[in-house]
Motif scaffolding. Structure first.
Motif, short mmCIF file in Angstrom:
data_model
loop_
_atom_site.label_atom_id
_atom_site.label_comp_id
_atom_site.label_asym_id
_atom_site.label_seq_id
_atom_site.Cartn_x
_atom_site.Cartn_y
_atom_site.Cartn_z
N ALA A 83 40.98 47.35 46.49
CA ALA A 83 39.70 47.55 47.16
C ALA A 83 39.53 49.04 47.46
CB ALA A 83 39.65 46.74 48.45
N LYS A 124 42.58 41.69 38.99
CA LYS A 124 42.61 42.04 40.41
C LYS A 124 42.62 43.55 40.55
CE LYS A 124 44.37 38.13 42.84
NZ LYS A 124 45.28 37.68 43.87
N ASP A 141 42.84 42.47 46.79
CA ASP A 141 42.32 41.24 47.37
C ASP A 141 41.10 40.68 46.66
OD1 ASP A 141 40.55 43.20 48.10
OD2 ASP A 141 40.36 42.56 50.16
N GLN A 142 40.69 41.29 45.56
CA GLN A 142 39.51 40.78 44.88
C GLN A 142 39.59 41.08 43.40
OE1 GLN A 142 36.29 42.86 46.68
NE2 GLN A 142 36.67 44.76 45.63
N TYR A 143 38.76 40.37 42.65
CA TYR A 143 38.69 40.62 41.22
C TYR A 143 37.60 41.64 40.95
CZ TYR A 143 41.95 37.09 39.72
OH TYR A 143 43.10 36.39 39.49
N GLY A 144 37.86 42.46 39.97
CA GLY A 144 36.91 43.47 39.55
C GLY A 144 37.19 43.81 38.10
N ARG A 199 33.94 47.30 40.97
CA ARG A 199 33.54 45.98 41.49
C ARG A 199 32.65 45.23 40.51
NH1 ARG A 199 32.78 46.14 47.92
NH2 ARG A 199 34.69 47.25 48.37
#
Length: 146
Positions: free
Chosen positions: A142, A139, A64-67, A114
Motif C-alpha cells: 500500500a 499483491k 494488504d491489497q491486490y494491485g 492500484r
C-alpha cells in the motif's frame, strides 16, 4: 423358417425391454463422524481466516491489497537481473523494484499501482527504455499517503 423369425423378434423384444432405463433411488451410506469432521474443518478455517492487522511502524508499508505491477525483465542470468534493477532504480528512484525467482527464471517487476490504468500509463513511459513489458495483477504494498 417362419419359426426362426418369430424367435428372433421375441428375443429382440426381451433385449430391448431389459435394457430400458429404470428410475431409481440412490442411498448414501456414510459414517456420521464425516459430518462432524466437516464441521470441525469449517470452524478451523473460520478461525484462521480472520484478518489480523499487525501494528504498523512508521515508514513501513503493509501488503494488504491486490494491485498491478509492470514486469520489465525476466531471464535466467542473476547478474543481468541485478543490472536491470540498478538501471531502473537510477532512472526511476521513487518506484520500488521487486525481484522474484521461479525456476529457472528471475523476474523483475516494478511499481505498486492500484489500477490497471496507472500501470498502463507507466508501461507506456517505460516502453522506449525496456523492450519486453507486461502487466501483472498481484499483491502490492500500500502506498504511503503523505
Amino acid at each position: 423358417m417362419k419359426r426362426n423369425y418369430i424367435f428372433i423378434v421375441i428375443l429382440l423384444f426381451c433385449v430391448i425391454k431389459t435394457s430400458a432405463q429404470i428410475k431409481g433411488e440412490v442411498t448414501v451410506i456414510k459414517d456420521p463422524s464425516i459430518d462432524s469432521l466437516i464441521l470441525k474443518r469449517i470452524a478451523i478455517t473460520k478461525k484462521t481466516t480472520t484478518p489480523v492487522v499487525p501494528a504498523k511502524k512508521p515508514g513501513t508499508t503493509l501488503v494488504d491489497q491486490y494491485g498491478f505491477r509492470v514486469q520489465i525483465f525476466y531471464g535466467s542470468d542473476r547478474r543481468e537481473i541485478f543490472n536491470q534493477q540498478a538501471k531502473f532504480k537510477s532512472l526511476y528512484p521513487k518506484y520500488n523494484a521487486y525481484i522474484s525467482f521461479k525456476s529457472p527464471n528471475y523476474y523483475l517487476r516494478v511499481g505498486d499501482f492500484r489500477t490497471r490504468q496507472e500501470a498502463q500509463n507507466f508501461l507506456n513511459e517505460l516502453r522506449p527504455k525496456f523492450p519486453t513489458l507486461f502487466i501483472f495483477r498481484e499483491k502490492i504494498n500500500a502506498p504511503n499517503l503523505d
